[in-house]
Motif scaffolding. Sequence first.
Motif, PDB file in Angstrom:
ATOM      1  N   PHE A   1      64.281 -24.215 -34.866  1.00 39.20           N
ATOM      2  CA  PHE A   1      62.945 -23.606 -34.918  1.00 39.20           C
ATOM      3  C   PHE A   1      62.206 -24.053 -36.181  1.00 39.20           C
TER       4      PHE A   1
ATOM      5  N   GLY B 176      60.659 -19.852 -40.605  1.00 38.09           N
ATOM      6  CA  GLY B 176      61.048 -18.800 -39.665  1.00 38.09           C
ATOM      7  C   GLY B 176      62.410 -18.233 -40.041  1.00 38.09           C
ATOM      8  N   PRO B 177      62.856 -17.214 -39.315  1.00 36.02           N
ATOM      9  CA  PRO B 177      64.091 -16.519 -39.679  1.00 36.02           C
ATOM     10  C   PRO B 177      65.361 -17.362 -39.612  1.00 36.02           C
TER      11      PRO B 177
ATOM     12  N   ALA C 209      59.125 -17.337 -29.506  1.00 34.09           N
ATOM     13  CA  ALA C 209      59.400 -18.695 -29.997  1.00 34.09           C
ATOM     14  C   ALA C 209      59.933 -19.584 -28.868  1.00 34.09           C
TER      15      ALA C 209
ATOM     16  N   GLY D 109      58.309 -21.496 -32.945  1.00 39.72           N
ATOM     17  CA  GLY D 109      59.194 -20.742 -33.837  1.00 39.72           C
ATOM     18  C   GLY D 109      58.471 -19.483 -34.247  1.00 39.72           C
TER      19      GLY D 109
ATOM     20  N   ASP E 222      60.813  -9.720 -33.587  1.00 38.36           N
ATOM     21  CA  ASP E 222      61.514 -10.799 -34.278  1.00 38.36           C
ATOM     22  C   ASP E 222      62.386 -10.274 -35.424  1.00 38.36           C
ATOM     23  N   GLN E 223      63.180 -11.234 -35.974  1.00 37.80           N
ATOM     24  CA  GLN E 223      64.182 -10.854 -36.967  1.00 37.80           C
ATOM     25  C   GLN E 223      63.568 -10.335 -38.272  1.00 37.80           C
TER      26      GLN E 223
HETATM   27  N1  ASP Z   1      63.142 -15.962 -34.506  1.00 42.05           N
HETATM   28  C1  ASP Z   1      62.971 -17.067 -33.629  1.00 42.05           C
HETATM   29  C2  ASP Z   1      63.480 -16.724 -32.276  1.00 42.05           C
HETATM   30  O1  ASP Z   1      62.819 -15.918 -31.698  1.00 42.05           O
HETATM   31  C3  ASP Z   1      63.377 -18.386 -34.075  1.00 42.05           C
HETATM   32  C4  ASP Z   1      62.972 -18.800 -35.445  1.00 42.05           C
HETATM   33  O2  ASP Z   1      61.812 -19.185 -35.694  1.00 42.05           O
HETATM   34  O3  ASP Z   1      63.850 -18.784 -36.268  1.00 42.05           O
HETATM   35  O4  ASP Z   1      64.445 -17.228 -31.750  1.00 42.05           O
END
Ligand code: ASP
Length: 338
Positions: free
Chosen positions: A50, A54-55, A170, A198, A216-217
């Motif tokens: 991603f 992002g996370p 994402a 992402g 999201d995370q």
């Molecule tokens: N959090 C994202 C996901 O929904 C991915 C990312 O950008 O890390 O999988």
Amino acid sequence: MAVPTASTRSLRPLASLRRLTVAALGLFAAAGVQAADPFPHKPIALVVPFSAGGPTDVVARSLGQAMSRHLGQSVVVENRTGAGGTIAPAYVARAEADGYTLLIHHNGMATAPALYRKLSYDPLKDFEYIGQVADVPMTLLGKKDLPPNNTAELVRYVQQNESKINLANAGLGAVSQLCGLLFEQATNVKLNVIPFQGTAPAMTALLGGQVDVLCDQTTATLPQIAANKVKLYGVTTPQRIRALPNAPTLQEGGLKGFEMKVWHGVYAPKGTPAPVVARLTAALQAALKDPAVVKRLDELGAEIVPPAKQTPEGLKTWLKAESDKWQPMLRKAGAFAD
Ligand code: ASP
């Protein structure tokens, strides 16, 4: 014609021995034997499925820096985005199996086979497993001026407005997609789903008000929550989390049985030699004890997994269990792509 002297005569056996040694080394090199080439002798790529910022990327960078310290070589994060996080595993599965190309991924390794008809890799067959990293709760967010103020109000609001609500994720196979799908199922609605590359671009759209909802995370959402730039409805774990003690769980908000957490694993291409896998696992385990990583992941609401999961067997067993848990449900939901 020069007559050999006593001293040149005595040098001849030495010279032919040297020629023999050079020839033997050439043979070793030709056969790919690199005896004097301990792993790692060059930088390692850690591929993230991603976008940067992002996370998954945040976890990868913190882990990569610490693994570099323990391996004595840089671990360079490479973002290979697209197709809901399936481009990166496809790339790593085909990379040389020498330990210099690794993948970090989340639940998407367990869910993609149920979402893509033509997946070019098999998560359970095409990789060597290095170990698990950390678990991360998710948060259900709305844009700052979304009218509902809690989960119960949000549920009524989405039921009344349904396809007018833009739900960001994402991509098909992202955890944000899975969380969004669980939310749609729990509330019995079909929202207007908008995929991004992402969480970083999805979050930008939420902050800009172009989308309404994103799950999201915490690794990406805590700073926005702390800065009061988004509306927080709840956390996806069954218990409240230390990083957000005042945030109710979605179950408390009335979404019975809603439960989801994100887990991460590190993978190498199938056939990576066992000593290299062992070296990488040791570096992963050392990194997860590294005070900088422990502090950073804690700040982001992530929880380092217990030592038994920081192993090849721990990751493989978990991946299999998660595949068995999610794939039947996703197949039934029928959200496929080629
Ligand atoms: N959090 C994202 C996901 O929904 C991915 C990312 O950008 O890390 O999988």
